[in-house]
Design a protein around this motif. Structure first.
Motif, short mmCIF file in Angstrom:
data_model
loop_
_atom_site.label_atom_id
_atom_site.label_comp_id
_atom_site.label_asym_id
_atom_site.label_seq_id
_atom_site.Cartn_x
_atom_site.Cartn_y
_atom_site.Cartn_z
N ASN A 106 0.83 -1.20 0.00
CA ASN A 106 0.00 0.00 0.00
C ASN A 106 0.87 1.26 0.00
N GLU A 122 -7.91 3.17 -7.93
CA GLU A 122 -8.92 3.92 -7.19
C GLU A 122 -10.26 3.18 -7.21
N LYS A 137 -10.19 0.09 -4.98
CA LYS A 137 -10.22 0.48 -3.58
C LYS A 137 -11.66 0.75 -3.13
N GLU A 186 -14.13 -1.56 -0.46
CA GLU A 186 -14.88 -1.01 0.67
C GLU A 186 -16.35 -1.40 0.57
N TYR A 240 -7.80 -5.69 -5.61
CA TYR A 240 -7.14 -4.51 -5.01
C TYR A 240 -5.63 -4.73 -4.92
#
Length: 447
Positions: free
Chosen positions: A242, A379, A382, A386, A423
């Motif tokens: 990350n 992006e 990500k 979530e 991811y």
């Protein structure tokens, strides 16, 4: 007792060696380490050293050359010559058998050679410099390739590490769900299918964990090979996936323009063109005369016995100075043919240079597109992760409250696992595409 002490010594030595083999590296440190220790880098440096020696070898061809020879002859049976006997008062028509010279002969000579003018030598000096530049460019190209290879290998290790942690976390959660569901089933408040569905999911994730651990071991070995260390060296990576992904988010890089003349691939193609220009000059220079000189000193000794080590042995000295001029006159057009061939190769090198320039422009455009896309995908993945986490959490609550089925929970879990891997893969792809873009733009390593 002695065997025990010896065993302890071996264990301590082994521990000491293993301790020395453990290396802790950030990504930047790994790149620096590989630039010094990787197999490709070491050999590229050796190529430069060899090119420097080749340049000096070429230079020495125009410097004085000294050689010496010592010849010894022992006539085991001397050669006989026939001479008219009348020279010695004999009868006409008869011949006398005579042996000339001595049984033992020794000659010692030293010769100094000096090249005065040779067109091919002058071209050779220029070629040696170009050859050195080609080796230096090859080293620069190798270093850029090593940087990209280390980034990819380092990222693959981090990907496997992160995957193992996530899978272990998923297994723990699944095991907890399975245990709770099993208890509910025993109390008659759930169907057996719910238990079986969770068992299938758990078994699948455990299998994936086993495979990922094996891939992690391979990834570490691959990184060791890229670094130039022993394949089983213990490595500790101080960066995480990350962090590297965030550091490689640099959209300003998309506005950077390519300086074609400074790109290593263009330099290599340009030097190849220069090398072919020199080949044309070399063939043309062969039509010029060459001039060289030599100076020779020698001593000769003769005797019927081997007395060359004695003080009273007579030695006869000699010396000779000479100049040699070689003038090419006619080669049946062979030189012209070789020159035309060299010119054809030069034309090909010029065409390759133009092609290289165009390919570099395309390579940069493609690399920018891939990098921009990987930033967007990063992006998006990500955000999707979530969302998948929230969906899976809601499905767990609904399942244990009896508001959804085990199939719906499994679907949410599989979706979550897919988003987790997406991811991780997108982080790795972002890092790899950034490295590819740096190479396309010929970004210096110290940046």
């Amino acid at each position: 007792m002695k065997k025990t002490i010896l065993l302890l010594i071996i264990i301590l030595c082994t521990f000491h060696v293993n301790a020395q083999e453990s290396i802790s590296l950030s990504l930047d440190q790994a790149i620096d380490y590989a630039l010094k220790n990787s197999y490709a880098s070491i050999n590229a440096t050796r190529d430069i050293d060899a090119a420097k020696l080749k340049r000096w070898e070429t230079t020495t061809m125009g410097l004085p050359q000294i050689s010496a020879t010592i010849d010894y002859q022992n006539w085991i049976k001397q050669q006989v010559s026939l001479i008219p006997a009348e020279f010695f008062g004999g009868n006409a028509g008869e011949f006398a058998e005579v042996s000339f010279g001595t049984k033992h002969n020794m000659n010692a000579t030293a010769t100094l050679n000096q090249l005065i003018f040779d067109g091919s030598y002058l071209v050779g000096l220029q070629s040696a410099k170009t050859y050195l530049k080609i080796s230096e460019n090859a080293k620069e190209k190798t270093d850029l390739g090593i940087r990209e290879a280390v980034i990819n290998a380092y990222g693959n290790v981090l990907l496997s590490e992160e995957s193992v942690l996530i899978l272990e976390k998923n297994i723990a959660t699944l095991q907890k769900n399975l245990d709770e569901t099993n208890e509910i089933y025993k109390n008659g408040l759930a169907e057996e299918e719910s238990v079986e569905q969770l068992q299938i999911t758990l078994a699948s994730v455990k299998s994936q964990l086993s495979k990922t651990k094996n891939l992690k071991n391979i990834a570490y070995k691959m990184l060791n090979i890229t670094l130039g260390t022993e394949i089983n060296t213990a490595l500790t990576l101080t960066d995480n996936l990350n962090k590297l992904a965030q550091e490689n988010l640099d959209l300003e890089l998309l506005s950077n323009d390519l300086s074609v003349e400074n790109h290593i691939d263009f330099k290599i193609a340009k030097n190849n063109e220069r090398a072919n220009e020199l080949l044309v000059k070399l063939e043309q220079s062969k039509a010029l005369p060459s001039l060289s000189s030599f100076l020779n000193f020698g001593y000769a000794g003769y005797g019927q016995e081997f007395d060359f080590t004695k003080k009273d042995q007579k030695w006869f000295d000699s010396s000779l100075l000479g100049v040699s001029l070689n003038i090419p006159i006619f080669s049946s057009l062979a030189r012209s043919s070789r020159t035309q061939q060299a010119k054809i190769e030069l034309d090909k090198a010029k065409t390759n240079l133009t092609e290289t320039e165009q390919k570099l422009q395309l390579q940069v455009a493609s690399a920018k597109t891939e990098y921009k896309f990987s930033v967007e995908e990063f992006e998006t993945s990500k955000q999707n992760l979530e969302l998948a986490e929230r969906i899976e959490k809601k499905q767990q609550i609904k399942f244990f409250e009896g508001l959804s089925t085990s199939f719906e929970l499994s679907e949410a879990q599989r979706q979550l696992y897919t988003m987790q891997q997406n991811y991780l893969q997108n982080m790795l792809q972002l890092i790899a595409n950034k490295a590819a873009l740096d190479n396309a733009l010929n970004t210096p390593i110290n940046n």
